[in-house]
Write a protein that holds these residues in place. Structure first.
Motif, PDB file in Angstrom:
ATOM      1  N   PRO A 253       0.641  -1.291   0.070  1.00 16.14           N
ATOM      2  CA  PRO A 253      -0.002  -0.003  -0.167  1.00 16.14           C
ATOM      3  C   PRO A 253       0.776   1.279   0.078  1.00 16.14           C
ATOM      4  O   PRO A 253       2.091   1.061   0.385  1.00 16.14           O
ATOM      5  CB  PRO A 253      -0.841  -0.246   1.418  1.00 16.14           C
ATOM      6  CG  PRO A 253      -0.713  -1.685   1.649  1.00 16.14           C
ATOM      7  CD  PRO A 253       0.587  -2.110   1.197  1.00 16.14           C
TER       8      PRO A 253
ATOM      9  N   THR B 280       0.063  -8.855   7.239  1.00 15.24           N
ATOM     10  CA  THR B 280      -0.831  -7.744   7.655  1.00 15.24           C
ATOM     11  C   THR B 280       0.041  -6.775   8.376  1.00 15.24           C
ATOM     12  O   THR B 280       0.660  -7.193   9.408  1.00 15.24           O
ATOM     13  CB  THR B 280      -2.030  -8.212   8.557  1.00 15.24           C
ATOM     14  OG1 THR B 280      -2.943  -9.174   7.732  1.00 15.24           O
ATOM     15  CG2 THR B 280      -2.729  -6.962   9.070  1.00 15.24           C
TER      16      THR B 280
ATOM     17  N   HIS C 264      -2.988  -2.822   6.981  1.00 10.57           N
ATOM     18  CA  HIS C 264      -2.567  -2.821   5.303  1.00 10.57           C
ATOM     19  C   HIS C 264      -2.180  -4.330   5.110  1.00 10.57           C
ATOM     20  O   HIS C 264      -1.591  -4.801   6.143  1.00 10.57           O
ATOM     21  CB  HIS C 264      -1.724  -1.729   4.972  1.00 10.57           C
ATOM     22  CG  HIS C 264      -2.142  -0.299   5.408  1.00 10.57           C
ATOM     23  ND1 HIS C 264      -2.909   0.421   4.345  1.00 10.57           N
ATOM     24  CD2 HIS C 264      -1.794   0.383   6.412  1.00 10.57           C
ATOM     25  CE1 HIS C 264      -3.123   1.502   5.155  1.00 10.57           C
ATOM     26  NE2 HIS C 264      -2.442   1.663   6.087  1.00 10.57           N
ATOM     27  N   THR C 265      -2.518  -4.693   3.904  1.00 15.68           N
ATOM     28  CA  THR C 265      -1.874  -6.027   3.372  1.00 15.68           C
ATOM     29  C   THR C 265      -0.783  -5.995   2.376  1.00 15.68           C
ATOM     30  O   THR C 265      -0.824  -5.112   1.451  1.00 15.68           O
ATOM     31  CB  THR C 265      -3.114  -6.856   2.894  1.00 15.68           C
ATOM     32  OG1 THR C 265      -3.956  -7.220   3.730  1.00 15.68           O
ATOM     33  CG2 THR C 265      -2.405  -8.358   2.471  1.00 15.68           C
TER      34      THR C 265
END
Length: 806
Positions: free
Chosen positions: A73, A131, A110-111
């Motif tokens: 991300p 994660t 977020h991944t």
């Protein structure tokens, strides 16, 4: 459609090799590659944290793994990738990298996607998702820093409380947990509890307390030591960024004094006037070094102290002496250290009795924690013994003689004893004489009885075996041990020479004959040897059952076996006396008899034979052929010597012949006596006879019976008279031979006696009978005739029947 599918299935194996030129053993990813990664990663704004992914090579060959980022991300960034590592088979490799969040990152999850590839063909890449949580900063602080210490006592529950402050800017849900390596029990004194954890919501700037308790166990085996104890760690974990704050406390054990008796021997048996010891193990079970107080208290059988007695390390009671050995009250024992003490008992010189004592132990400074153990000693008199024997000559006892045996007794009891011997049993043919006095033997000592004679009977046969069983008795009359002495009658070798006959014939040959009699007690065998003082020809005449060297013309030795008791054995030998010596001399001949059982004891008989030297020997006449004159003279001499016998035989033969002829003649002339003669007129039976008719035909005589075969006659005979009796058991041939010899001898003697009587009667008859007159008829009998009276019916004479029967 089904046949189309079948054709496809059959065709697939043929086209299979076209797909891929190399076969890979680990084509599936779960067999060739393995991965391990954290579930999530916490990162703060403008912070870089380190993370990892662990790969595993499950193939059988080396693999080159490559880690790279697939997607990340915008507020996050990954540093240190791509990364490659070579991993050998069945090994792991951790591949690390960094994750950073920027200053404007939102507090959210977020991944991040990663991919791992291998250089092996056929191994598919593997995707890993991590994660990443962007969290705010937390700030929790305990009111106490470092490690705290608390002093505690055994068997007490200790409560612990500590304050915690939230110095952050946000409300925090704090999770409390306790960790310790000890097994002491603990628990929470709070409201929000879930399993082993407690929860509290703490506002910014708020101070709270966490409460829990700990159970302090008893001091066992010296643990925990004084001023030592376990550590408990309290952890507070923030719910914002999972940060943990810790505080530790050490529980220090207070001093504890105590002692114990770990093990002891409760009973002891001692011999009269002997001593023994019991052992006890004492231990300092306090948690500090200390000394022990150890004493002995005399008590009765129920454990009550005896009146007037006090604990001490030594006391005397009823002849008993009890003492403590190894007490050493000044000896310091470390916690859980032990040592052994000894309690000695000296018994009085009695055969029964007992004493009771109590061992008392306590740690210095803790008399209230007294430990005791009751001990008992009693007198046990045991009577036992072992016996052994030594014998001299009992394996070969001669008849009417004795051997000696000695019995040695070892007192294996625990007190002195008086031992006696008793005859258990003795075999027939032997006699044992035992000593009557007892033998006083102290404990663990050995003594020997006086020698015991064992005598064999006078008529005992050699090699008779037996056993003498002797019993060893104690002073209570019980049998303590038995001894079996084997006995054997030895062979008594005794040979005597009887009826010795020695004769030298005209040719200078000495003939020796003697009887050797077995007067011993064994069926013996003999070795007979012949020895001479001169080198001459000599030899034995061996009996039929003798054993001698084959092929020897003149045996000078032989053996004979199994000569019965009290039997005679004849030995015959001859020796040719020397004829070629210059001077006269004597030959000494030794006949030596050696027994098979005692060849070292020879029986010798010496015979002598005198001989003449050549100058003293009579001259030998030359052989001039046959001397017919001398032979005639010899014949005349024999004839004169036997003439009387021959004449008597001739005369007797004539008389017998004459008597037989006269008898036959008399029987022919006169078969009846004179008064038995009859005339035809006196036949009164003639009137009853009828004359035969003229026409009467004479009846022919029957033909003789036809001859019957022998088998038929035997069968008819058996049918009429029955079967023949079974033949008797044949008489022994030796008995028949002996009877025949006796009968022949008796018959010969009877014949000689009868001939001598006949000759004597003939000589008497010839001297007393007158010669017959001329013209007188010869008499037909040697006995006078019997005449009838004159007035009889006949004047004929009746001769007397005087048949001579030989």
């Amino acid at each position: 459609m089904r046949w189309v599918a079948l054709l496809v299935i059959l065709a697939l194996p043929t086209v299979g090799p076209l797909f891929g030129a190399t076969a890979i053993a680990h084509a599936r990813e779960e067999e060739a590659m393995g991965t391990v990664s954290p579930g999530d990663v916490i990162v703060h704004r403008n912070e870089t944290v380190s993370s990892y992914i662990t790969v595993q090579n499950k193939a059988t060959v080396n693999q080159d793994f490559t880690l790279e980022v697939v997607s990340v991300p915008d507020p996050l960034s990954v540093q240190g990738l791509p990364l490659s590592e070579v991993v050998v088979p069945n090994h792991l490799r951790q591949m690390t990298f960094n994750i950073k969040a920027n200053e404007s990152a939102a507090y959210q999850s977020h991944t991040v996607v990663f991919r791992i590839t291998s250089d092996l063909e056929g191994v598919a890449p593997k995707t890993v998702n991590i994660t990443v949580i962007v969290a705010p900063w937390s700030n929790l602080n305990f009111g106490v820093e470092g490690v705290s210490q608390l002093t505690v006592d055994e068997n007490v529950r200790t409560s612990v409380a500590v304050n915690l402050s939230n110095n952050g800017s946000m409300t925090d849900n704090v999770t409390f947990s306790v960790y310790s390596t000890s097994e002491w029990a603990w628990g929470w004194q709070m409201q929000n509890i879930a399993g082993q954890e407690a929860y509290l919501v703490v506002q910014p700037g708020q101070l709270i307390y966490a409460y829990f308790w700990i159970d302090v166990p008893a001091v066992e085996n010296g643990l925990p030591l004084a001023d030592t104890g376990p550590r408990f760690t309290l952890s507070a974990t923030s719910s914002l960024d999972r940060a943990t704050e810790q505080w530790s406390v050490d529980l220090l054990m207070n001093e504890k004094r105590n002692a114990t008796i770990d093990a002891f021997e409760a009973e002891l048996e001692v011999a009269p006037n002997q001593d023994g010891r019991l052992y006890a193990t004492v231990r300092n079970v306090g948690n500090t070094p200390n000394t022990l107080n150890i004493t002995l208290q005399p008590v009765d059988e129920s454990g009550v102290p005896l009146p007037g007695s006090v604990p001490a390390d030594r006391f005397s009671e009823n002849g008993w002496v009890v003492a403590l050995f190894g007490g050493l009250e000044d000896l310091v024992l470390e916690p859980n250290e032990s040592r052994t003490v000894e309690i000695g008992f000296q018994a009085p010189p009695d055969f029964s009795g007992s004493i009771h004592a109590e061992l008392q132990v306590f740690a210095n400074g803790a008399k209230a924690l007294l430990r005791t153990a009751k001990m008992t000693a009693s007198i046990n008199r045991t009577a036992s013994g072992t016996a052994s024997y030594t014998e001299v000559g009992c394996n070969s006892i001669l008849p009417n003689q004795s051997c000696t045996a000695e019995i040695r007794v070892l007192n294996t009891g625990n007190a002195y004893n008086t031992f006696l011997l008793r005859l258990g049993s003795v075999s027939d043919g032997f006699e044992v004489t035992l000593p009557q006095d007892g033998l006083l033997v102290q404990a663990n000592q050995a003594k020997t009885f006086p020698p015991i004679p064992v005598k064999a009977d006078e008529e005992a046969i050699a090699f008779l075996t037996g056993t003498a069983v002797l019993e060893v008795l104690g002073d209570a009359g019980t049998v303590l041990d038995t001894v079996s002495i084997p006995l054997v009658v030895g062979p008594e070798i005794e040979w005597t020479f009887r009826n010795v006959a020695e004769q030298v014939n005209a040719r200078g040959r000495l003939t020796i004959a003697m009887e050797a009699r077995n007067e011993g007690n064994a069926i013996d065998g003999l070795i007979v040897q012949l020895q001479s003082s001169h080198s001459v020809e000599m030899g034995f005449i061996p009996p039929e059952n003798a054993v001698y060297e084959a092929g020897v013309e003149y045996p000078r030795s032989f053996e004979i076996n199994d000569v019965p008791l009290n039997s005679n054995f004849t030995i015959r030998a001859w020796v040719q006396l020397p004829q070629d010596q210059i001077s006269n001399g004597t030959v000494y001949i030794n006949t030596t008899i050696r027994s098979r059982f005692a060849p070292e004891l020879p029986f010798v008989h010496t015979s002598t034979g005198d001989y003449l030297g050549e100058a003293w020997q009579p001259a030998l006449e030359e052989d001039e052929g046959r001397d017919w004159g001398a032979m005639a003279n010899t014949a005349v001499l024999y004839l004169k010597a036997w003439s009387g016998v021959l004449l008597a035989i001739v005369f007797a033969s004539l008389v017998i012949y004459k008597a037989v002829i006269d008898r036959d003649r008399r029987l022919e002339q006169q078969g009846l006596l004179p008064y038995q003669e009859t005339t035809p007129e006196d036949d009164w039976m003639a009137q009853y006879r009828k004359e035969p008719a003229a026409d009467q035909v004479e009846v022919p005589r029957p033909e003789p019976l036809q001859a019957v075969p022998k088998e038929t006659y035997e069968a008819m005979f058996r049918h009429t008279h029955g079967q023949a009796e079974q033949p008797q058991v044949p008489v022994d041939g030796a008995l028949v031979t002996a009877a025949t010899v006796v009968l022949d001898k008796r018959t010969e003697e009877f014949g000689k006696a009868k001939a001598d009587a006949l000759l004597s009667s003939v000589q008497v008859l010839s001297s007393t009978s007158p010669p017959p007159q001329v013209g007188e008829p010869p008499s037909t009998s040697a006995s006078p005739a019997l005449r009838l009276p004159e007035n009889g019916t006949s004047s004929a004479t009746v001769p007397i029947n005087d048949d001579l029967e030989f």
